[in-house]
Design a protein around this motif. Sequence first.
Motif, PDB file in Angstrom:
ATOM      1  N   ALA A  38       0.828  -1.205   0.000  1.00 31.00           N
ATOM      2  CA  ALA A  38       0.000   0.000   0.000  1.00 31.00           C
ATOM      3  C   ALA A  38       0.864   1.258   0.000  1.00 31.00           C
ATOM      4  CB  ALA A  38      -0.938  -0.019   1.198  1.00 31.00           C
ATOM      5  N   CYS A  39       1.934   1.249   0.788  1.00 29.49           N
ATOM      6  CA  CYS A  39       2.811   2.431   0.832  1.00 29.49           C
ATOM      7  C   CYS A  39       3.477   2.677  -0.520  1.00 29.49           C
ATOM      8  CB  CYS A  39       3.862   2.259   1.920  1.00 29.49           C
ATOM      9  SG  CYS A  39       3.220   2.425   3.596  1.00 29.49           S
ATOM     10  N   ALA A  40       3.877   1.595  -1.199  1.00 30.74           N
ATOM     11  CA  ALA A  40       4.494   1.749  -2.524  1.00 30.74           C
ATOM     12  C   ALA A  40       3.478   2.296  -3.528  1.00 30.74           C
ATOM     13  CB  ALA A  40       5.035   0.406  -2.998  1.00 30.74           C
ATOM     14  N   ILE A  41       2.239   1.840  -3.431  1.00 29.37           N
ATOM     15  CA  ILE A  41       1.187   2.341  -4.327  1.00 29.37           C
ATOM     16  C   ILE A  41       0.922   3.809  -4.059  1.00 29.37           C
ATOM     17  CG2 ILE A  41      -1.271   2.156  -4.885  1.00 29.37           C
ATOM     18  CD1 ILE A  41      -0.978  -0.886  -4.260  1.00 29.37           C
ATOM     19  N   VAL A  42       0.814   4.184  -2.786  1.00 37.11           N
ATOM     20  CA  VAL A  42       0.571   5.590  -2.443  1.00 37.11           C
ATOM     21  C   VAL A  42       1.730   6.472  -2.913  1.00 37.11           C
ATOM     22  CG1 VAL A  42       0.363   7.223  -0.519  1.00 37.11           C
ATOM     23  CG2 VAL A  42      -0.997   5.127  -0.535  1.00 37.11           C
ATOM     24  N   LYS A  43       2.954   5.998  -2.746  1.00 28.33           N
ATOM     25  CA  LYS A  43       4.113   6.773  -3.214  1.00 28.33           C
ATOM     26  C   LYS A  43       4.009   7.049  -4.711  1.00 28.33           C
ATOM     27  CE  LYS A  43       9.186   6.682  -3.361  1.00 28.33           C
ATOM     28  NZ  LYS A  43      10.412   5.878  -3.007  1.00 28.33           N
ATOM     29  N   ALA A  44       3.619   6.036  -5.475  1.00 26.33           N
ATOM     30  CA  ALA A  44       3.471   6.217  -6.923  1.00 26.33           C
ATOM     31  C   ALA A  44       2.320   7.167  -7.242  1.00 26.33           C
ATOM     32  CB  ALA A  44       3.233   4.862  -7.589  1.00 26.33           C
ATOM     33  N   LEU A  45       1.209   7.044  -6.521  1.00 30.69           N
ATOM     34  CA  LEU A  45       0.053   7.911  -6.783  1.00 30.69           C
ATOM     35  C   LEU A  45       0.359   9.359  -6.433  1.00 30.69           C
ATOM     36  CD1 LEU A  45      -2.833   5.631  -5.444  1.00 30.69           C
ATOM     37  CD2 LEU A  45      -2.137   5.985  -7.824  1.00 30.69           C
ATOM     38  N   LYS A  46       1.064   9.584  -5.322  1.00 26.07           N
ATOM     39  CA  LYS A  46       1.432  10.951  -4.932  1.00 26.07           C
ATOM     40  C   LYS A  46       2.370  11.573  -5.961  1.00 26.07           C
ATOM     41  CE  LYS A  46       2.406  11.700  -0.512  1.00 26.07           C
ATOM     42  NZ  LYS A  46       1.403  12.643   0.043  1.00 26.07           N
ATOM     43  N   SER A  47       3.261  10.742  -6.503  1.00 24.24           N
ATOM     44  CA  SER A  47       4.146  11.236  -7.557  1.00 24.24           C
ATOM     45  C   SER A  47       3.334  11.673  -8.772  1.00 24.24           C
ATOM     46  CB  SER A  47       5.140  10.150  -7.941  1.00 24.24           C
ATOM     47  OG  SER A  47       5.954  10.555  -9.022  1.00 24.24           O
ATOM     48  N   GLY A  48       2.323  10.877  -9.116  1.00 20.85           N
ATOM     49  CA  GLY A  48       1.457  11.241 -10.233  1.00 20.85           C
ATOM     50  C   GLY A  48       0.689  12.526  -9.973  1.00 20.85           C
ATOM     51  N   ILE A  49       0.199  12.691  -8.742  1.00 19.73           N
ATOM     52  CA  ILE A  49      -0.523  13.924  -8.395  1.00 19.73           C
ATOM     53  C   ILE A  49       0.376  15.141  -8.582  1.00 19.73           C
ATOM     54  CG2 ILE A  49      -1.587  15.198  -6.485  1.00 19.73           C
ATOM     55  CD1 ILE A  49      -2.508  12.415  -5.397  1.00 19.73           C
ATOM     56  N   ALA A  50       1.612  15.023  -8.113  1.00 21.14           N
ATOM     57  CA  ALA A  50       2.559  16.134  -8.270  1.00 21.14           C
ATOM     58  C   ALA A  50       2.838  16.412  -9.744  1.00 21.14           C
ATOM     59  CB  ALA A  50       3.858  15.809  -7.530  1.00 21.14           C
ATOM     60  N   GLN A  51       3.013  15.354 -10.526  1.00 23.47           N
ATOM     61  CA  GLN A  51       3.265  15.529 -11.960  1.00 23.47           C
ATOM     62  C   GLN A  51       2.069  16.160 -12.668  1.00 23.47           C
ATOM     63  OE1 GLN A  51       4.396  11.626 -13.404  1.00 23.47           O
ATOM     64  NE2 GLN A  51       5.969  11.422 -11.823  1.00 23.47           N
ATOM     65  N   GLY A  52       0.875  15.911 -12.142  1.00 22.56           N
ATOM     66  CA  GLY A  52      -0.330  16.494 -12.731  1.00 22.56           C
ATOM     67  C   GLY A  52      -0.624  17.907 -12.249  1.00 22.56           C
ATOM     68  N   GLY A  53       0.260  18.446 -11.407  1.00 21.92           N
ATOM     69  CA  GLY A  53       0.091  19.818 -10.934  1.00 21.92           C
ATOM     70  C   GLY A  53      -0.736  19.954  -9.678  1.00 21.92           C
ATOM     71  N   GLY A  54      -0.966  18.831  -8.970  1.00 18.25           N
ATOM     72  CA  GLY A  54      -1.758  18.870  -7.755  1.00 18.25           C
ATOM     73  C   GLY A  54      -0.911  18.858  -6.499  1.00 18.25           C
ATOM     74  N   ASP A  55      -1.566  18.981  -5.364  1.00 17.86           N
ATOM     75  CA  ASP A  55      -0.900  18.929  -4.073  1.00 17.86           C
ATOM     76  C   ASP A  55      -0.867  17.471  -3.609  1.00 17.86           C
ATOM     77  OD1 ASP A  55      -0.046  19.044  -1.472  1.00 17.86           O
ATOM     78  OD2 ASP A  55      -1.450  20.607  -0.830  1.00 17.86           O
ATOM     79  N   PRO A  56       0.321  16.863  -3.495  1.00 16.59           N
ATOM     80  CA  PRO A  56       0.396  15.447  -3.110  1.00 16.59           C
ATOM     81  C   PRO A  56      -0.211  15.146  -1.741  1.00 16.59           C
ATOM     82  CG  PRO A  56       2.499  16.211  -3.981  1.00 16.59           C
ATOM     83  CD  PRO A  56       1.648  17.422  -3.782  1.00 16.59           C
ATOM     84  N   GLU A  57      -0.384  16.179  -0.915  1.00 17.77           N
ATOM     85  CA  GLU A  57      -0.910  15.940   0.431  1.00 17.77           C
ATOM     86  C   GLU A  57      -2.410  15.666   0.441  1.00 17.77           C
ATOM     87  OE1 GLU A  57       1.158  15.390   2.724  1.00 17.77           O
ATOM     88  OE2 GLU A  57       2.865  16.108   1.551  1.00 17.77           O
ATOM     89  N   ILE A  58      -3.062  15.680  -0.721  1.00 19.30           N
ATOM     90  CA  ILE A  58      -4.471  15.297  -0.757  1.00 19.30           C
ATOM     91  C   ILE A  58      -4.642  13.794  -0.558  1.00 19.30           C
ATOM     92  CG2 ILE A  58      -5.147  17.241  -2.206  1.00 19.30           C
ATOM     93  CD1 ILE A  58      -5.192  15.381  -4.609  1.00 19.30           C
ATOM     94  N   LEU A  59      -3.530  13.056  -0.602  1.00 16.85           N
ATOM     95  CA  LEU A  59      -3.546  11.614  -0.386  1.00 16.85           C
ATOM     96  C   LEU A  59      -2.403  11.239   0.535  1.00 16.85           C
ATOM     97  CD1 LEU A  59      -4.344   8.647  -1.060  1.00 16.85           C
ATOM     98  CD2 LEU A  59      -2.801   8.811  -3.031  1.00 16.85           C
TER      99      LEU A  59
END
Length: 413
Positions: free
Chosen positions: A152-173
């Motif tokens: 789960a932590c590895a998945i969240v790390k990847a998703l947060k990276s995607g959020i940042a790349q998409g111009g969002g705030d990674p702290e939403i997850l």
Amino acid sequence: MTTIDLLKKTKAAWGSIRSANAEEKNRLLLAMAESLEANQADILRENQKDMDAARGSISDVMLDRLALTQARIHAMSDGIREAAELPDHVGRALAQFTRPNGMTITKRQVPLGLVAIIYESRPNVTSDAAALCIKSGNVCMLRSGKEAHRSACAIVKALKSGIAQGGGDPEILNIVDDITHQSATDIMTAKGLVDLLIPRGGAGLIRAVAKEASVPVIRTGEGVCHIYIDDEADLDMGASILFNAKCSRPSVCNAVECVLVHRDVAADFWKKALPLLDEKGVELRADPEALEILGTRAVPAEDSDWDAEYDDYILAVKTAGGMDEAIDFINAHGTQHSEAIITKNYFKAQHFLDHVDAAAVYVNASTRFTDGGEFGLGAEIGISTQKMHARGPMGLEELTSCKYVIYGEGQVR
């Protein structure tokens, strides 16, 4: 960082997503899906660590639930992309009317805020929950079970990276690092921070959360599901449906745990059903009347079997004298999840539909269809077995609340 500090950090990021438009949220979701696939090697490596640690302490069925493959990660990514394609409910006017005093009142759909999910050993819950929360304008706090924590932590790390790349705030997850009971307690009692808590897992987890939580909770996933084989059933169809509902994936909440068979067709039905169930080595726990037919193929059922969620290749077998008897038994022992009748009689089917109390009631179909994707709702965050706010598969609609917006011209009361 403590769990409370992480909750505060996540809630503080809500402003960046609560008013985002559909295009902005979809951009984040698509970037999350891409990042998930780009980081699959890291995810699979961490999942293997979880698998190695869990092997020998959980059943093979639960190990399969924990396991990730490239195909499963691709399916998780596709689930995020499908969420991006769903209609955006946020801001939608649910009703609008003008009062005699001239005030205009609109009921609008709005995000909930911080949605927390406490779950056990299914890593795909991580991406499903994140995608649905973000699409519906919420922030998401995850707390996985120890068996799936590395994955789960590895998945969240990847998703947060995607959020940042998409111009969002990674702290939403975010995901909790602490997997002791204290972190769960912190989330369950974080009034003012957690707007909705959803437990996903076995009956023990769900009941514990419902008992201990002081934040709003929606109970999901308690799946003691039944199939009733009527005396006017197509027995070949019934055998096929039972095999699918029990054996296609026994560890999920929409798998059947108990079959009730009308005594007038029991002998003929089991001649058709047993060869199918034998393919998976399903253990049958039967009442005395069924034991006379099944013989050594079954073992005597205990009282606890009628309320058991096995999550395994085990099936409780009950003999019924008629449909009303079956309905009374289902309403007494079911968890209001998914129930089915197999019959060719239209009027019996309608009676069953009207009198069984469950989130999903089927006629001549497998309970395994109780799923957001199968219902055309996209991904789901859980199957609600309660009656307030949400019932059945919980998708985007159920991750919102409402707000009344009133326009006046100086009216006073």
